[in-house]
Design an enzyme around this catalytic site. Structure first.
Site, PDB file in Angstrom:
ATOM      1  N   LYS A  13       0.801  -1.205   0.000  1.00 55.70           N
ATOM      2  CA  LYS A  13       0.000   0.000   0.000  1.00 55.70           C
ATOM      3  C   LYS A  13       0.845   1.272   0.000  1.00 55.70           C
ATOM      4  CE  LYS A  13      -1.704   0.009   4.414  1.00 55.70           C
ATOM      5  NZ  LYS A  13      -1.200   1.228   5.021  1.00 55.70           N
ATOM      6  N   ARG A  88      -9.122   3.182   9.424  1.00 53.11           N
ATOM      7  CA  ARG A  88      -8.846   1.780   9.730  1.00 53.11           C
ATOM      8  C   ARG A  88      -9.897   1.186  10.644  1.00 53.11           C
ATOM      9  NH1 ARG A  88      -2.778   2.122   8.990  1.00 53.11           N
ATOM     10  NH2 ARG A  88      -1.949   0.029   9.111  1.00 53.11           N
ATOM     11  N   ARG A 127      10.744  -7.337   4.458  1.00 49.22           N
ATOM     12  CA  ARG A 127      10.848  -5.893   4.724  1.00 49.22           C
ATOM     13  C   ARG A 127      11.545  -5.653   6.072  1.00 49.22           C
ATOM     14  NH1 ARG A 127       5.458  -2.323   4.754  1.00 49.22           N
ATOM     15  NH2 ARG A 127       5.254  -2.998   6.897  1.00 49.22           N
ATOM     16  N   ARG A 133      12.050  -2.183  10.472  1.00 54.42           N
ATOM     17  CA  ARG A 133      10.942  -1.560  11.195  1.00 54.42           C
ATOM     18  C   ARG A 133      10.662  -2.323  12.475  1.00 54.42           C
ATOM     19  NH1 ARG A 133       5.762   0.232   7.635  1.00 54.42           N
ATOM     20  NH2 ARG A 133       4.746  -0.683   9.453  1.00 54.42           N
ATOM     21  N   ARG A 144      -0.726  -7.757  13.697  1.00 58.97           N
ATOM     22  CA  ARG A 144      -1.225  -6.723  12.782  1.00 58.97           C
ATOM     23  C   ARG A 144      -2.185  -7.304  11.750  1.00 58.97           C
ATOM     24  NH1 ARG A 144       3.994  -4.857  10.708  1.00 58.97           N
ATOM     25  NH2 ARG A 144       2.921  -3.466   9.302  1.00 58.97           N
TER      26      ARG A 144
HETATM   27  P1  AMP Z   1       1.160   1.531   8.462  1.00 62.57           P
HETATM   28  O1  AMP Z   1       2.451   2.171   8.104  1.00 62.57           O
HETATM   29  O2  AMP Z   1      -0.026   2.133   7.727  1.00 62.57           O
HETATM   30  O3  AMP Z   1       1.180   0.028   8.360  1.00 62.57           O
HETATM   31  O4  AMP Z   1       0.899   1.867  10.011  1.00 62.57           O
HETATM   32  C1  AMP Z   1       1.784   1.423  11.009  1.00 62.57           C
HETATM   33  C2  AMP Z   1       1.089   1.412  12.362  1.00 62.57           C
HETATM   34  O5  AMP Z   1       0.662   2.749  12.710  1.00 62.57           O
HETATM   35  C3  AMP Z   1      -0.173   0.571  12.444  1.00 62.57           C
HETATM   36  O6  AMP Z   1       0.105  -0.803  12.680  1.00 62.57           O
HETATM   37  C4  AMP Z   1      -0.883   1.224  13.636  1.00 62.57           C
HETATM   38  O7  AMP Z   1      -0.264   0.860  14.854  1.00 62.57           O
HETATM   39  C5  AMP Z   1      -0.580   2.709  13.417  1.00 62.57           C
HETATM   40  N1  AMP Z   1      -1.615   3.347  12.572  1.00 62.57           N
HETATM   41  C6  AMP Z   1      -1.459   3.831  11.307  1.00 62.57           C
HETATM   42  N2  AMP Z   1      -2.608   4.334  10.836  1.00 62.57           N
HETATM   43  C7  AMP Z   1      -3.532   4.151  11.817  1.00 62.57           C
HETATM   44  C8  AMP Z   1      -4.929   4.421  11.925  1.00 62.57           C
HETATM   45  N3  AMP Z   1      -5.621   4.958  10.911  1.00 62.57           N
HETATM   46  N4  AMP Z   1      -5.549   4.108  13.105  1.00 62.57           N
HETATM   47  C9  AMP Z   1      -4.860   3.570  14.117  1.00 62.57           C
HETATM   48  N5  AMP Z   1      -3.561   3.251  14.083  1.00 62.57           N
HETATM   49  C10 AMP Z   1      -2.895   3.535  12.944  1.00 62.57           C
END
Ligand code: AMP
Length: 191
Positions: A13, A88, A127, A133, A144
């Site tokens: 994504k 989300r 990754r 990360r 996740r």
């Molecule tokens: P991502 O890079 O989009 O995979 O986001 C990494 C982490 O950030 C996620 O696993 C959540 O812990 C947090 N996070 C990102 N976007 C959201 C959201 N819209 N609502 C809640 N937590 C978020």
């Protein structure tokens, strides 16, 4: 052009969001990137969310929604935006619906990238090796995935019912997925 991109962790994504945002000339806004930036810089937001993110859980809705609302007020969002990783939860969906309708706006397309779950775990482990990360270890990846399946996958029905959903097969090379996605979104927007 106002767009969302959704997909399970590892579905590609982030990469595809950047390409799609460029394609339509709008900023790509990633809540994950905003959180990681704050964690890195040890801001009060970063300190508040670090443990939650490291555990693979979601940051509380009120915190996340406040950040998104502030970001959408910036002038570069005037022509539109692409939200990557937001909404989300159903709470965030309702927040965004209300936010847009108060401004007489709507979403042009919601892109859903999907990839077989087994392939996703393999991609994420790779990754982890490449980017290091903190939330890319085997336990957190599993968590996740569960959180995504429980809380985020149901959002797709909401957007499907609204006629905004554009399903894209996320398997193949980055270039293949990108071209497939552009074709699908262009066709949806033109229809
Ligand atoms: P991502 O890079 O989009 O995979 O986001 C990494 C982490 O950030 C996620 O696993 C959540 O812990 C947090 N996070 C990102 N976007 C959201 C959201 N819209 N609502 C809640 N937590 C978020």
């Amino acid at each position: 052009m106002r767009l969302l991109i959704m997909g399970a962790p590892g579905a590609g994504k982030g990469t595809q969001a950047t390409a799609l945002a460029e394609h339509y000339g709008v900023p790509a806004i990633s809540t994950g990137d905003i959180f990681r930036f704050n964690i890195k810089n040890e801001t009060s937001l970063g300190l508040k969310v670090k443990a939650i993110i490291d555990a693979g859980e979601y940051v509380p809705d009120d915190v996340t929604e406040e950040i998104v609302a502030a970001r959408l007020e910036e002038p570069d969002c005037e022509p539109g935006f692409l939200l990557d990783g937001f909404p989300r939860t159903m709470h965030q969906v309702h927040f965004l619906d209300r936010y847009l309708s108060e401004r007489g706006q709507g979403l042009d397309a919601v892109v859903s990238l999907h990839v077989d779950p087994e392939a996703l775990v393999q991609r994420l482990l790779k990754r982890a090796e490449l980017e290091g990360r903190a939330d890319d270890n085997a336990d957190t990846i599993r968590r996740r995935m569960e959180v995504y399946a429980g809380q985020t996958a149901p959002l797709l029905f909401h957007y499907e019912n609204k006629g905004s959903l554009v399903d894209v097969d996320g398997t193949g090379t980055v270039d293949e997925v990108r071209e497939r996605m552009f074709a699908a979104v262009d066709a949806h927007v033109a229809s």
